[in-house]
Design a protein around this motif. Structure first.
Motif, PDB file in Angstrom:
ATOM      1  N   SER A 226       0.830  -1.210   0.000  1.00  0.00           N
ATOM      2  CA  SER A 226       0.000   0.000   0.000  1.00  0.00           C
ATOM      3  C   SER A 226       0.863   1.258   0.000  1.00  0.00           C
ATOM      4  CB  SER A 226      -0.920   0.007   1.230  1.00  0.00           C
ATOM      5  OG  SER A 226      -1.806  -1.091   1.202  1.00  0.00           O
ATOM      6  N   GLU A 227       1.973   1.210   0.736  1.00  0.00           N
ATOM      7  CA  GLU A 227       2.862   2.379   0.798  1.00  0.00           C
ATOM      8  C   GLU A 227       3.554   2.615  -0.542  1.00  0.00           C
ATOM      9  OE1 GLU A 227       4.951   5.658   2.436  1.00  0.00           O
ATOM     10  OE2 GLU A 227       3.049   4.630   2.821  1.00  0.00           O
ATOM     11  N   VAL A 228       3.954   1.541  -1.214  1.00  0.00           N
ATOM     12  CA  VAL A 228       4.573   1.690  -2.532  1.00  0.00           C
ATOM     13  C   VAL A 228       3.592   2.334  -3.505  1.00  0.00           C
ATOM     14  CG1 VAL A 228       5.512   0.463  -4.536  1.00  0.00           C
ATOM     15  CG2 VAL A 228       6.185  -0.225  -2.239  1.00  0.00           C
ATOM     16  N   ARG A 229       2.353   1.880  -3.468  1.00  0.00           N
ATOM     17  CA  ARG A 229       1.339   2.467  -4.351  1.00  0.00           C
ATOM     18  C   ARG A 229       1.129   3.951  -4.023  1.00  0.00           C
ATOM     19  NH1 ARG A 229      -1.071  -1.473  -7.336  1.00  0.00           N
ATOM     20  NH2 ARG A 229      -1.350  -3.552  -6.447  1.00  0.00           N
ATOM     21  N   ARG A 230       1.107   4.278  -2.750  1.00  0.00           N
ATOM     22  CA  ARG A 230       0.911   5.672  -2.348  1.00  0.00           C
ATOM     23  C   ARG A 230       2.060   6.550  -2.824  1.00  0.00           C
ATOM     24  NH1 ARG A 230       2.461   9.469   0.813  1.00  0.00           N
ATOM     25  NH2 ARG A 230       4.201   8.211   1.584  1.00  0.00           N
ATOM     26  N   VAL A 231       3.289   6.048  -2.678  1.00  0.00           N
ATOM     27  CA  VAL A 231       4.471   6.815  -3.101  1.00  0.00           C
ATOM     28  C   VAL A 231       4.469   7.010  -4.615  1.00  0.00           C
ATOM     29  CG1 VAL A 231       6.993   6.784  -3.242  1.00  0.00           C
ATOM     30  CG2 VAL A 231       5.853   6.117  -1.121  1.00  0.00           C
ATOM     31  N   ALA A 237      10.536  13.164  -6.657  1.00  0.00           N
ATOM     32  CA  ALA A 237      11.789  12.409  -6.527  1.00  0.00           C
ATOM     33  C   ALA A 237      11.631  11.364  -5.424  1.00  0.00           C
ATOM     34  CB  ALA A 237      12.947  13.358  -6.225  1.00  0.00           C
ATOM     35  N   VAL A 238      11.122  10.195  -5.771  1.00  0.00           N
ATOM     36  CA  VAL A 238      10.777   9.171  -4.780  1.00  0.00           C
ATOM     37  C   VAL A 238      11.635   7.915  -4.929  1.00  0.00           C
ATOM     38  CG1 VAL A 238       8.398   9.983  -4.571  1.00  0.00           C
ATOM     39  CG2 VAL A 238       8.959   8.267  -6.310  1.00  0.00           C
ATOM     40  N   GLY A 239      12.658   7.964  -5.762  1.00  0.00           N
ATOM     41  CA  GLY A 239      13.470   6.777  -6.021  1.00  0.00           C
ATOM     42  C   GLY A 239      14.079   6.178  -4.763  1.00  0.00           C
ATOM     43  N   LYS A 240      14.653   7.019  -3.907  1.00  0.00           N
ATOM     44  CA  LYS A 240      15.298   6.516  -2.691  1.00  0.00           C
ATOM     45  C   LYS A 240      14.276   5.915  -1.737  1.00  0.00           C
ATOM     46  CE  LYS A 240      19.318   9.579  -2.844  1.00  0.00           C
ATOM     47  NZ  LYS A 240      20.096  10.629  -2.131  1.00  0.00           N
ATOM     48  N   ARG A 241      13.112   6.546  -1.643  1.00  0.00           N
ATOM     49  CA  ARG A 241      12.049   6.021  -0.778  1.00  0.00           C
ATOM     50  C   ARG A 241      11.577   4.659  -1.267  1.00  0.00           C
ATOM     51  NH1 ARG A 241       9.836   5.379   4.075  1.00  0.00           N
ATOM     52  NH2 ARG A 241       7.569   5.146   3.993  1.00  0.00           N
ATOM     53  N   LEU A 242      11.399   4.523  -2.560  1.00  0.00           N
ATOM     54  CA  LEU A 242      10.968   3.243  -3.129  1.00  0.00           C
ATOM     55  C   LEU A 242      12.025   2.165  -2.932  1.00  0.00           C
ATOM     56  CD1 LEU A 242       9.308   4.452  -6.454  1.00  0.00           C
ATOM     57  CD2 LEU A 242       8.136   3.499  -4.457  1.00  0.00           C
ATOM     58  N   ASP A 243      13.283   2.541  -3.051  1.00  0.00           N
ATOM     59  CA  ASP A 243      14.366   1.578  -2.847  1.00  0.00           C
ATOM     60  C   ASP A 243      14.351   1.055  -1.410  1.00  0.00           C
ATOM     61  OD1 ASP A 243      16.767   0.266  -3.978  1.00  0.00           O
ATOM     62  OD2 ASP A 243      17.800   1.386  -2.415  1.00  0.00           O
ATOM     63  N   PHE A 244      14.093   1.934  -0.450  1.00  0.00           N
ATOM     64  CA  PHE A 244      13.990   1.519   0.953  1.00  0.00           C
ATOM     65  C   PHE A 244      12.822   0.543   1.146  1.00  0.00           C
ATOM     66  CE2 PHE A 244      11.793   2.236   5.026  1.00  0.00           C
ATOM     67  CZ  PHE A 244      12.766   1.766   5.896  1.00  0.00           C
ATOM     68  N   LEU A 245      11.693   0.830   0.502  1.00  0.00           N
ATOM     69  CA  LEU A 245      10.533  -0.059   0.616  1.00  0.00           C
ATOM     70  C   LEU A 245      10.811  -1.429   0.012  1.00  0.00           C
ATOM     71  CD1 LEU A 245       7.672   2.476  -0.183  1.00  0.00           C
ATOM     72  CD2 LEU A 245       8.074   1.323   2.005  1.00  0.00           C
ATOM     73  N   MET A 246      11.620  -1.475  -1.043  1.00  0.00           N
ATOM     74  CA  MET A 246      11.991  -2.767  -1.623  1.00  0.00           C
ATOM     75  C   MET A 246      12.813  -3.585  -0.624  1.00  0.00           C
ATOM     76  SD  MET A 246      10.537  -2.943  -4.520  1.00  0.00           S
ATOM     77  CE  MET A 246       9.246  -1.851  -3.858  1.00  0.00           C
ATOM     78  N   GLN A 247      13.658  -2.921   0.139  1.00  0.00           N
ATOM     79  CA  GLN A 247      14.428  -3.623   1.173  1.00  0.00           C
ATOM     80  C   GLN A 247      13.504  -4.218   2.232  1.00  0.00           C
ATOM     81  OE1 GLN A 247      17.711  -1.237   2.742  1.00  0.00           O
ATOM     82  NE2 GLN A 247      17.848  -0.125   0.817  1.00  0.00           N
ATOM     83  N   GLU A 248      12.483  -3.452   2.606  1.00  0.00           N
ATOM     84  CA  GLU A 248      11.537  -3.941   3.612  1.00  0.00           C
ATOM     85  C   GLU A 248      10.707  -5.117   3.074  1.00  0.00           C
ATOM     86  OE1 GLU A 248      11.374  -2.756   6.877  1.00  0.00           O
ATOM     87  OE2 GLU A 248      13.275  -1.959   6.110  1.00  0.00           O
ATOM     88  N   LEU A 249      10.276  -5.015   1.840  1.00  0.00           N
ATOM     89  CA  LEU A 249       9.538  -6.118   1.231  1.00  0.00           C
ATOM     90  C   LEU A 249      10.396  -7.385   1.168  1.00  0.00           C
ATOM     91  CD1 LEU A 249       7.721  -4.301  -1.734  1.00  0.00           C
ATOM     92  CD2 LEU A 249       6.599  -5.508   0.151  1.00  0.00           C
ATOM     93  N   LEU A 275       9.851 -11.223  -7.794  1.00  0.00           N
ATOM     94  CA  LEU A 275       9.084 -10.024  -8.144  1.00  0.00           C
ATOM     95  C   LEU A 275       9.669  -8.777  -7.499  1.00  0.00           C
ATOM     96  CD1 LEU A 275       5.488 -11.498  -7.786  1.00  0.00           C
ATOM     97  CD2 LEU A 275       6.542 -10.697  -9.906  1.00  0.00           C
ATOM     98  N   ILE A 276      10.094  -8.896  -6.262  1.00  0.00           N
ATOM     99  CA  ILE A 276      10.686  -7.743  -5.556  1.00  0.00           C
ATOM    100  C   ILE A 276      11.988  -7.328  -6.226  1.00  0.00           C
ATOM    101  CG2 ILE A 276      11.702  -6.996  -3.371  1.00  0.00           C
ATOM    102  CD1 ILE A 276       9.670  -8.933  -1.990  1.00  0.00           C
ATOM    103  N   GLU A 277      12.793  -8.296  -6.630  1.00  0.00           N
ATOM    104  CA  GLU A 277      14.049  -7.977  -7.302  1.00  0.00           C
ATOM    105  C   GLU A 277      13.790  -7.313  -8.648  1.00  0.00           C
ATOM    106  OE1 GLU A 277      18.056  -7.557  -8.127  1.00  0.00           O
ATOM    107  OE2 GLU A 277      16.987  -7.950  -6.236  1.00  0.00           O
ATOM    108  N   GLN A 278      12.773  -7.751  -9.355  1.00  0.00           N
ATOM    109  CA  GLN A 278      12.419  -7.125 -10.630  1.00  0.00           C
ATOM    110  C   GLN A 278      12.011  -5.667 -10.415  1.00  0.00           C
ATOM    111  OE1 GLN A 278       9.379  -9.702 -12.186  1.00  0.00           O
ATOM    112  NE2 GLN A 278      10.829 -11.158 -13.061  1.00  0.00           N
ATOM    113  N   MET A 279      11.254  -5.405  -9.363  1.00  0.00           N
ATOM    114  CA  MET A 279      10.875  -4.022  -9.052  1.00  0.00           C
ATOM    115  C   MET A 279      12.090  -3.196  -8.657  1.00  0.00           C
ATOM    116  SD  MET A 279       7.182  -4.104  -7.097  1.00  0.00           S
ATOM    117  CE  MET A 279       7.760  -5.064  -5.700  1.00  0.00           C
ATOM    118  N   ARG A 280      12.959  -3.792  -7.855  1.00  0.00           N
ATOM    119  CA  ARG A 280      14.139  -3.057  -7.399  1.00  0.00           C
ATOM    120  C   ARG A 280      15.017  -2.625  -8.583  1.00  0.00           C
ATOM    121  NH1 ARG A 280      19.247  -3.187  -6.465  1.00  0.00           N
ATOM    122  NH2 ARG A 280      19.443  -5.167  -7.548  1.00  0.00           N
TER     123      ARG A 280
END
Length: 287
Positions: A226-231, A237-249, A275-280
């Motif tokens: 849900s947070e990834v979708r919101r971001v 400039a949300v790249g760093k935030r998304l990268d952090f969320l990929m680590q959590e996933l 799937l997470i690695e593909q997103m990352r």
């Protein structure tokens, strides 16, 4: 809207005495970096270009290439008298000591400083180049935005797949506990040569259920999705935030895999990590 750090733009324009061609290319980078390749007579514009880029971009390696093609006119073909005199003096000094041929007209024309470069370095030409640069930045951002839209769509599809996998895991847990209970009851009965102790059986089943319980991991996976979708919807400039969320996933997927006691749940954990690695990998290109 999110933007990609990958983009390209090319513009050109006529100026008095010649024609400018300008290219901008960006690739992913941890910070904002600006590099230029252009004639030295235009080097004074580099700081202005850097400021214009910084006003529109926050991350990425930006390469700027500027070329100038002069137009053959009477003024542009007028040689610099001082440079000619200096070149002739140098040639005469060399010929007094070495048996060498004299310079051709073509070699003389292409010697440093001989031909006039006023058209390229004039104030009017520099102003025209800045206008071209601004236009190129607009085109560059447009391509980055289009690429960012594609990246967001690709990530969104993978989030849908992750949600499907999470829903698949939830009903597996009760079935695994029931199967373990039946298997354990049979082993205890064989070991005790008769009926198994109900209390002992209950204790072992409770311990097993606690060990394989992944409800918290599944809840956190859902929250991170849900947070990834919101971001993604918030943009910027949300790249760093998304990268952090990929680590959590990925952390939750690893825990899910470590608690797995069935082929089905292990398969789900592996597919989640893929799937997470593909997103990352895609997120590495997001600004």
């Amino acid at each position: 809207m999110i933007t990609s750090m990958t983009g390209f733009a090319a513009v050109s324009g006529e100026v008095p005495g010649g024609r400018f061609a300008l290219e901008l290319k960006t690739v992913n980078h941890r910070y904002l970096e600006f590099q230029t390749r252009m004639p030295e007579d235009l080097r004074s514009l580099e700081q202005s270009m850097r400021e214009l880029i910084a006003a529109k971009l926050t991350r990425g390696k930006v390469e700027c290439r500027v070329t100038f093609t002069p137009v053959a006119t009477r003024d542009s073909l007028k040689p610099n008298e001082e440079a000619l005199t200096a070149l002739a003096d140098t040639q005469n000094q060399i010929l007094t000591k070495f048996d060498a041929g004299r310079l051709s007209v073509w070699e003389i024309m292409h010697a440093p400083g001989v031909m006039s470069a006023e058209a390229m370095g004039s104030d009017a030409a520099k102003e025209a180049l800045i206008v071209l640069f601004k236009s190129a930045v607009v085109d560059l951002n447009a391509t980055r935005a289009r690429e960012g839209e594609k990246l967001a769509a690709m990530i969104d599809l993978r989030l849908d797949s992750i949600e499907v996998l999470v829903k698949q895991v939830t009903p597996l847990i009760p079935d695994m506990v029931t199967a373990y209970q039946e298997k354990l009851a049979l082993k205890l009965a064989e070991a005790m040569a008769g009926s198994a102790s109900d209390e002992r059986l209950k204790q072992e089943v409770v311990l097993f259920a606690s060990r394989i319980d992944v409800s918290e991991e599944l809840n956190r996976l859902t929250a991170h999705i849900s947070e990834v979708r919101r971001v993604l919807k918030s943009g910027g400039a949300v790249g760093k935030r998304l990268d952090f969320l990929m680590q959590e996933l990925n952390r939750e997927a690893n825990t899910l895999g470590s608690k797995s006691v069935s082929v089905e749940s292990t398969k789900v954990a592996v597919e989640l990590k893929v799937l997470i690695e593909q997103m990352r990998e895609q997120i590495q290109n997001i600004e």
